[in-house]
Design an enzyme around this catalytic site. Structure first.
Site, short mmCIF file in Angstrom:
data_model
loop_
_atom_site.label_atom_id
_atom_site.label_comp_id
_atom_site.label_asym_id
_atom_site.label_seq_id
_atom_site.Cartn_x
_atom_site.Cartn_y
_atom_site.Cartn_z
N ALA A 163 1.40 -7.23 -7.08
CA ALA A 163 2.60 -7.72 -7.05
C ALA A 163 3.73 -6.78 -7.94
CB ALA A 163 2.80 -9.09 -7.64
N TYR B 5 -7.30 0.40 9.33
CA TYR B 5 -6.36 -0.65 8.86
C TYR B 5 -6.58 -1.89 9.68
CZ TYR B 5 -2.23 -2.80 7.12
OH TYR B 5 -0.99 -3.58 6.69
N THR C 142 -9.13 -4.13 9.32
CA THR C 142 -9.29 -4.85 8.26
C THR C 142 -8.58 -6.01 8.07
OG1 THR C 142 -7.72 -3.58 6.91
CG2 THR C 142 -9.94 -3.00 6.81
N ILE D 168 8.26 -3.98 7.30
CA ILE D 168 9.06 -4.42 5.94
C ILE D 168 9.55 -3.46 4.92
CG2 ILE D 168 8.95 -6.02 4.04
CD1 ILE D 168 8.59 -7.51 6.64
P1 NAP Z 1 2.71 -1.08 -1.49
O1 NAP Z 1 4.06 -1.36 -1.70
O2 NAP Z 1 1.87 -0.23 -1.50
O3 NAP Z 1 1.93 -2.14 -2.79
C1 NAP Z 1 0.66 -2.56 -2.68
C2 NAP Z 1 0.38 -3.47 -3.96
O4 NAP Z 1 -1.17 -3.58 -4.14
C3 NAP Z 1 0.65 -2.53 -5.30
O5 NAP Z 1 1.19 -3.59 -6.34
C4 NAP Z 1 -0.67 -1.81 -5.93
O6 NAP Z 1 -0.73 -1.72 -7.22
C5 NAP Z 1 -1.55 -3.23 -5.23
N1 NAP Z 1 -2.92 -2.75 -5.11
C6 NAP Z 1 -3.56 -1.89 -4.07
N2 NAP Z 1 -4.86 -1.76 -4.32
C7 NAP Z 1 -5.18 -2.40 -5.31
C8 NAP Z 1 -6.26 -2.89 -5.92
N3 NAP Z 1 -7.51 -2.29 -5.69
N4 NAP Z 1 -6.49 -3.81 -6.84
C9 NAP Z 1 -5.10 -4.45 -7.40
N5 NAP Z 1 -4.02 -4.11 -6.97
C10 NAP Z 1 -3.94 -3.13 -5.91
O7 NAP Z 1 2.30 -2.16 -0.15
P2 NAP Z 1 3.01 -3.17 0.44
O8 NAP Z 1 3.73 -2.25 1.83
O9 NAP Z 1 3.73 -4.10 -0.32
O10 NAP Z 1 1.80 -4.01 1.28
C11 NAP Z 1 1.17 -5.18 0.60
C12 NAP Z 1 0.48 -6.01 1.43
O11 NAP Z 1 1.26 -6.31 2.76
C13 NAP Z 1 -0.81 -5.17 2.09
O12 NAP Z 1 -1.79 -5.95 2.29
C14 NAP Z 1 -0.34 -4.67 3.52
O13 NAP Z 1 -1.36 -4.56 4.31
C15 NAP Z 1 0.55 -5.64 4.13
N6 NAP Z 1 1.64 -5.25 4.82
C16 NAP Z 1 2.50 -4.48 4.66
C17 NAP Z 1 3.45 -4.11 5.69
C18 NAP Z 1 4.80 -3.45 5.44
O14 NAP Z 1 5.44 -3.25 6.40
N7 NAP Z 1 5.03 -2.86 4.18
C19 NAP Z 1 3.32 -4.50 6.95
C20 NAP Z 1 2.41 -5.47 7.17
C21 NAP Z 1 1.52 -5.96 6.29
P3 NAP Z 1 -1.43 -0.73 -7.82
O15 NAP Z 1 -1.68 0.52 -7.06
O16 NAP Z 1 -0.99 -0.52 -9.15
O17 NAP Z 1 -3.08 -1.33 -7.92
#
Ligand code: NAP
Length: 258
Positions: A15, A157, A160, A190
């Site tokens: 978050a 990815y 998963t 997004i």
């Molecule tokens: P993001 O901006 O890179 O943020 C990822 C978040 O997860 C950060 O808060 C990160 O913080 C945390 N994180 C990563 N590994 C972690 C770990 N081992 N333990 C605890 N926290 C961890 O990613 P996002 O794009 O928002 O994606 C979030 C989710 O949405 C993911 O599951 C992704 O697959 C999914 N998603 C994203 C999109 C998109 O368009 N962005 C589309 C489909 C699905 P720290 O690095 O500080 O730990």
């Protein structure tokens, strides 16, 4: 605004930024008490402070969701600070790009630990506390990539994200006896900080493939998660909700111009 979320204790993993931050913001706007979880303390503390500035009760927990002991501490922190646990949003994930020809055992295995094993660890640790809630909910952030679509460089990815859905379908049955529901949101493209970093040309080209003509916001996912996390969604379990502006619908690019 769902009144049923007021004063609920909610954990949102990942978050500190991106979609997780949007989910945390929406739950906070409904009056929920939010535990922000991430590894980077500066970013996580900043997000929690942002939520508090909006009038919400929010705290940060520094935890790596791939580590059993961290996840257990995360649940205990939600219970001690917020009086229990009602909603787990398992959102943290990674999406490194790697073409199939270059895939290593390490790259494959470590992404499964980050995106799939972490989900099992979070659900397992949260279950005993969720059992005590009147409306216990789990919301998982999967993706359209894998369950529905494909994209070169993301075979691991995609696998998963599809695996997460296999997990929730069996978990839904096992958790149902305790009244706990588990569902997944499937975001399309997004507008997160990471995606903005890919440049305006990439964003324009991607938006052109979406029938609604734009990328989604992190709050778009937050609103869907808040619904699945609400008391009102109590008869929905093991299901998926696509939030993608219609991106998966066109049969071919020609459909968008027709
Ligand atoms: P993001 O901006 O890179 O943020 C990822 C978040 O997860 C950060 O808060 C990160 O913080 C945390 N994180 C990563 N590994 C972690 C770990 N081992 N333990 C605890 N926290 C961890 O990613 P996002 O794009 O928002 O994606 C979030 C989710 O949405 C993911 O599951 C992704 O697959 C999914 N998603 C994203 C999109 C998109 O368009 N962005 C589309 C489909 C699905 P720290 O690095 O500080 O730990």
């Amino acid at each position: 605004m769902s009144a049923s979320l007021k004063n609920k204790s909610v954990i949102v993993t990942g978050a500190s930024k991106g979609i997780g931050k949007g989910i945390a913001r929406v739950f906070a706007s409904h009056g929920a008490k939010v535990l922000v979880v991430a590894r980077n303390a500066a970013e996580g503390e900043a997000t929690a402070a942002e939520l508090r500035a909006l009038g919400a009760q929010a705290s940060f927990c520094c935890a790596d969701v791939t580590r059993r002991e961290d996840v257990s501490r995360m649940v205990q922190k939600a219970v001690s600070l917020h009086g229990g646990l009602d909603v787990l949003c398992s959102n943290a994930g990674a999406f490194p790009s790697c073409k199939l020809a270059d895939m290593t055992d390490e790259a494959w295995d470590s992404l499964f630990v980050t995106n799939v094993k972490s989900l099992m660890l979070c659900v397992q640790a949260a279950t005993p506390e969720l059992r005590k809630s009147k409306a216990p909910r789990i919301v998982v952030t999967s993706s359209i990539t894998g369950p529905i679509t494909g994209y070169p460089g993301w075979s691991h990815y995609a696998a998963t994200k599809a695996a997460q859905l296999g997990f929730i379908r069996t978990a839904a049955i096992e958790l149902a006896r305790d009244g706990i529901t588990i569902n997944a949101v499937l975001p399309g493209n997004i507008l997160t900080e990471g995606l903005v970093g890919m440049g305006e040309d990439y964003i324009k080209a991607t938006a052109a493939c979406v029938p609604l003509g734009k990328l989604g916001t992190v709050e778009d996912i937050g609103h869907a998660a808040a619904f699945l996390g609400s008391a009102e969604a109590g008869y929905i379990t093991g299901q998926t909700l696509v939030i993608d502006g219609g991106q998966i619908l066109p049969e071919s690019p020609a459909a968008l111009g027709a």
